[in-house]
Design a protein around this motif. Structure first.
Motif, mmCIF file in Angstrom:
data_model
loop_
_atom_site.group_PDB
_atom_site.id
_atom_site.type_symbol
_atom_site.label_atom_id
_atom_site.label_comp_id
_atom_site.label_asym_id
_atom_site.label_seq_id
_atom_site.Cartn_x
_atom_site.Cartn_y
_atom_site.Cartn_z
ATOM 1 N N ASP C 76 0.860 -1.188 0.000
ATOM 2 C CA ASP C 76 0.000 0.000 0.000
ATOM 3 C C ASP C 76 0.893 1.233 0.000
ATOM 4 N N ILE C 79 0.892 3.438 3.203
ATOM 5 C CA ILE C 79 1.253 2.922 4.525
ATOM 6 C C ILE C 79 2.639 2.301 4.467
ATOM 7 N N SER C 83 0.056 -1.335 10.219
ATOM 8 C CA SER C 83 -1.156 -0.615 10.596
ATOM 9 C C SER C 83 -2.231 -1.594 11.064
ATOM 10 N N HIS C 89 -7.809 -2.365 4.762
ATOM 11 C CA HIS C 89 -7.104 -3.608 5.087
ATOM 12 C C HIS C 89 -7.779 -4.236 6.285
ATOM 13 N N THR C 93 -2.085 -4.205 8.060
ATOM 14 C CA THR C 93 -0.970 -4.449 7.152
ATOM 15 C C THR C 93 0.262 -4.821 7.953
ATOM 16 N N GLY C 97 3.506 -2.444 4.696
ATOM 17 C CA GLY C 97 2.237 -2.080 4.099
ATOM 18 C C GLY C 97 1.608 -3.137 3.214
#
Lengths: 336, 329, 317
Positions: C76, C79, C83, C89, C93, C97
């Motif tokens: 991603d 990111i 996360s 997501h 993640t 990411g």
């Protein structure tokens, strides 16, 4: 066998199956700490001729060696000593083409129809397999042969049985399938090892009917193994009585039943239930309730249970099969 | 006088997988007086062993008694509580099984096992008394006394069966259920065991229910015989009479299929009967599909009891002598 | 004799009166299936397996939606840290990411692949060696079974670790093959024992008397009779193969080119997110446990069904 019977069988055609001084012993592992193993002799120097086209009955109790004899004749096992001859050829020495031909000519029916059919094969596959093994006929012809054989053993209409599996058949039907499998190769020797001992009486008599019909129509030589003198007398031309691996009496069925000579045969006849017995009052009383001690070496195999035994002679020497008339012989000193 | 054992209208079902039910015993009635023996004869699946198990209270978990009574000395064994039944078992009602090897514990000496069995059921007995009784039993059974100290695997098949019989008789039962006691044995051993059973039965006047598929054995041992087919009794009476003048076609078929030394090969053709594959409705004669004399009446109505002789009854519509009566064997 | 039987209905099945004849394995399967579906543990196992199978099939979908959902290479762009779960997501993640949910799905696929293919191979080997050993007997039996003993006592994981240390990173298929090569002896022992009991059954001897060759006896008569047992053992082998692969990957000796659950755990651990990112740690851990449990439960249920002694209630007939 006595000299008289020898000359007689020489004048006849060669026997289909001949056992020549056959001995078969099994080693059984000794129990636990005792270590050493024991040897159990199942057949002891047995001589036996089975002639073409006859139904020969081998009668004995469990453990007498009768099933061993059958297994030797179909070459599932080999004798330790002596020879099993099929049309004069040593069965143990058969190899290659000759072995394959032997496998086509000698078939067997087993005791337990619940164990003798592969649960994963349909009736058609079971009966057809011997044909496939010997590459006989095209598939279409094979099916016809299967149907014909099933009809012959009384599984009619045969078409409805082809795609059934053993678990969908009753015991009697299974045994018929087993007989069909044995017959489909048109063997000239059929060995039936207590084929009815697991079946009800009303089914058993149907199986006897099939066997005698087959024998009559195809002139098959048949060895019928049973524990019942009555069944042997009913079905067979000749009977041999076997006791602990020794043939003790052999002769035409009628003669053995009407005029039993060996004390063991007499004891067997005594033991039959009196119901429907034609000689209801006949008693020989030749069986000792409490056995004598076994003779150390040699001696008659029946000595320990025999009432009329001669304490010296029978303990020391083993009687050979002898005959007065050349057809009915017994292995007992007291008969002579 | 109340009979020793009276079974009235007994029906037993087995629950199969997927909710199927099969009737193993259907409306069976018979009675047995003290010191008499009754043979239950029939082919496999006729329900004869189920009756034996029901009398002993040893039915498998999927069996269900749907109706009837089992009266032992007038007491209904199906209604009494479990503790009383347990006391009755072996002490008053004993059983001889077919599988002799399984009935003996392989790790205990045979003598000790029988002594133990006596002391469990009669706690007052001293070990010495029990031992003396076992010795007497062994003598009666014709087993050498030194065998008491041996283990089951040291016994031959026949001897084991004798030990089982000794164990069954240890508490002086009034009734013995013998379920195919000689089936696995050789002729000579079978003959000896039957002789022993006959002698003991006379001497101790025990009532015996003798279950067997072999009519010759039953004819040898039993005073009375009940022939069973597909869960029902089809013929019952004194054994000499039933076997001499069999009334039911099934009894005749069984006799025809039994091979004796008197038979020659010719028997094959007339003993033969049809293979039955079809299930029969409840309102018909069970034997009709196999019966050579069956008519349309047989497949429509259930046959009534017909009197053949003094105590001799058959359940067949085609026999016209006598007149239909309620079951009163 | 039975010629008279034409009047009675021969079509009827003497067992249960059912109409059409069915093959033994077919009816056995139907019977067993109905028992299995009534068996509570078996039912849980099957349900779980179905769920995981759905995940494995579903693993192809996320990368199609957006390349950022590619479990291996999709990152991603917004990111760059681990996360927590969000709409974009579902399971959060990882540290660079990548989407954990799509990694989890891909892991299911790998687990099935590894488990089933290595179990299949070891069952194939084990069955073949077991039958030959049991049927041939004598010195063949001795040699093969001693070989089995030798392989059996080797600690699979340790040997695999040493091999990957020696030869560098192993390819996932090499791992599958190696697991299979180490896990056959147990199967072959069971199959051999079964073969020994079958060998002297009359139907085998009847085939011998009819002239059947050894090959025919093995293929036509022995094999169908040991196959159900082999399939049963396959379910247990699947379990052990999945666990071994996961352990190997977790210890850092997995195939770096595949996303397996063990690999995910290894990433969690190596990047120090062990107790910081539960959304990353828990899903693969739970999945490994549940999938092995599911196969194990299925095996247990099958064992109970195939072995009548373990059956609680045996319907008469």
């Amino acid at each position: 066998m006595s000299t008289t019977t020898m000359t007689q069988s020489q004048t006849q055609a060669m026997p289909v199956i001949r056992l020549e001084r056959v001995t078969r012993a099994y080693h059984t592992g000794g129990g636990g700490f005792a270590g050493g193993h024991t040897i159990v002799t199942s057949l002891n120097e047995v001589d036996l001729d089975i002639h073409a086209g006859e139904i020969f009955g081998l009668v004995g109790e469990s453990g007498s060696g009768k099933t061993t004899a059958a297994r030797l004749m179909v070459r599932l096992e080999h004798p330790n000593h002596g020879r099993v001859l099929y049309h004069g050829e040593n069965v143990a020495k058969l190899r290659g083409k000759k072995l394959k031909r032997f496998r086509r000519r000698v078939q067997m029916i087993f005791q337990d129809p619940y164990q003798s059919l592969n649960p994963y094969q349909s009736v058609q596959h079971i009966v057809e397999e011997p044909l496939a093994i010997h590459k006989l006929g095209l598939p279409a012809q094979r099916q016809n042969k299967v149907i014909e054989t099933l009809t012959q053993v009384g599984l009619t209409p045969s078409m409805t049985y082809l795609h059934r599996y053993p678990h969908q058949l009753s015991g009697g039907q299974r045994q018929r399938v087993a007989i069909a499998r044995a017959l489909v190769l048109s063997p000239d020797v059929l060995i039936a090892d207590e084929p009815t001992s697991m079946l009800d009486a009303s089914i058993a008599i149907q199986i006897y009917g099939i066997l005698s019909e087959v024998q009559r129509r195809r002139q098959v030589t048949m060895l019928f193994i049973t524990h019942s003198l009555a069944a042997a007398h009913f079905l067979c031309d000749r009977i041999a009585v076997i006791y602990r691996g020794h043939i003790v009496e052999i002769g035409p069925a009628k003669s053995v039943i009407a005029d039993p000579r060996h004390p063991y045969t007499q004891a067997l006849l005594d033991a039959l239930p009196r119901f429907g017995h034609p000689w209801g009052e006949r008693r020989f009383d030749t069986l000792r309730e409490i056995p004598r001690s076994e003779p150390a070496t040699g001696g008659c195999p029946f000595f320990s249970r025999c009432v009329p035994a001669d304490l010296d002679l029978c303990r020391q020497r083993r009687p050979a099969l002898k005959s007065r008339d050349g057809i009915h012989s017994s292995a007992c000193f007291l008969v002579e | 006088m109340t009979p020793l054992l009276e079974i009235k209208d007994l029906s037993i079902d087995y629950r199969g997988g997927r909710g199927r039910r099969t009737t193993a015993v259907d409306d069976v009635s018979f009675s047995l007086s003290k010191g008499e023996s009754l043979g239950l004869v029939g082919e496999s699946g006729s329900g004869k062993s189920t009756i034996g198990a029901a009398i002993m209270g040893l039915l498998p978990g999927n069996a269900e008694i749907t109706s009837g009574q089992i009266l032992f000395n007038g007491e209904d064994l199906l209604r009494i509580d479990a503790e009383r039944l347990r006391q009755m078992r072996w002490k008053h009602v004993a059983m001889i099984f077919q599988a002799a090897m399984n009935a003996l514990n392989p790790i205990h000496r045979v003598g000790d096992q029988i002594v133990e069995a006596i002391r469990v059921h009669e706690p007052d007995t001293t070990p010495e008394d029990a031992r003396a009784r076992v010795s007497t039993l062994f003598e009666q059974m014709g087993i050498a006394l030194e065998r008491l100290g041996h283990f089951p695997h040291q016994y031959s098949g026949g001897m084991r069966q004798r030990a089982i019989i000794a164990m069954a008789l240890a508490c002086n039962p009034q009734l013995v259920i013998a379920d195919e006691p000689t089936t696995a044995l050789d002729v000579i051993v079978q003959d000896q065991i039957l002789k022993t059973i006959r002698a003991l039965q006379q001497k101790l006047s025990i009532g015996i229910v003798f279950i067997s598929h072999d009519i010759a054995v039953v004819a040898d041992v039993c005073h009375h015989v009940a022939v069973m087919y597909a869960g029902q009794i089809v013929e019952i009476g004194p054994s000499a009479e039933v076997f001499a003048t069999p009334g039911h076609p099934y009894t005749r078929m069984l006799l025809g299929a039994h091979i004796t030394l008197a038979d020659e090969g010719g028997k094959l053709t007339d003993a033969v009967c049809r293979i039955a594959d079809t299930a029969v409705s409840a309102s018909a004669c069970r034997f009709a599909p196999r019966c050579p004399h069956a008519t349309s009446q047989c497949t429509q109505t259930a046959p009534q009891w017909i009197r053949q002789g003094d105590n001799h009854w058959i359940r067949c519509a085609m026999t016209t002598e006598g007149k239909p009566c309620p079951p009163q064997p | 004799m039975a010629k008279k039987a034409t009047t009675s209905n021969n079509n009827a099945n003497p067992m249960d009166g059912a109409g059409l004849p069915e093959a033994y394995w077919q009816s056995a399967f139907m019977n067993n299936w109905s028992m299995l579906s009534h068996h509570i543990i078996g039912r849980i196992g099957i349900t779980l397996l179905a769920l995981f199978a759905l995940m494995a099939v579903g693993s192809f979908i996320p990368p199609l939606i957006d390349p950022i959902y590619n479990p291996m290479s999709g990152v991603d762009p917004d990111i760059a840290y681990a996360s927590s779960p969000s709409w974009k997501h579902w399971l959060g993640t990882d540290f660079i990411g990548r989407d954990i949910f799509s990694q989890l799905l891909a892991g299911a696929r790998i687990a099935f692949m590894v488990g089933i293919s290595s179990a299949f191979m070891s069952i194939f080997l084990g069955t073949a060696i077991g039958i030959v050993s049991g049927y041939a007997g004598r010195w063949t039996d001795t040699v093969l079974m001693r070989m089995a003993d030798i392989v059996m006592v080797m600690p699979t994981l340790l040997v695999l670790l040493i091999m990957s240390a020696l030869f560098g990173q192993l390819n996932i298929w090499t791992i599958v093959l190696l697991i299979a090569l180490f896990r056959w002896p147990g199967v072959s022992r069971v199959i051999r024992a079964q073969t020994l009991t079958l060998k002297h059954r009359p139907f085998i001897e009847a085939a011998k008397i009819a002239g059947a060759s050894h090959g025919r006896i093995i293929v036509r008569h022995l094999l169908p009779n040991v196959l159900p047992l082999a399939l049963l053992y396959m379910t247990f082998r699947v379990t052990s193969a999945i666990v071994i692969e996961a352990a190997l990957a977790f210890l850092g000796f997995g195939d770096p080119g595949t996303v397996s659950w063990g690999m995910m755990l290894q990433w969690v651990w190596k990047t120090g997110h062990m107790f910081q990112a539960l959304w990353w740690l828990l899903p693969p851990g739970i999945c490994i446990s549940l999938l092995t449990l599911a196969f194990y439960m299925l095996g247990r249920a099958m064992e109970e069904i195939l072995d009548p002694r373990l059956r609680r209630e045996d319907p008469e007939e």
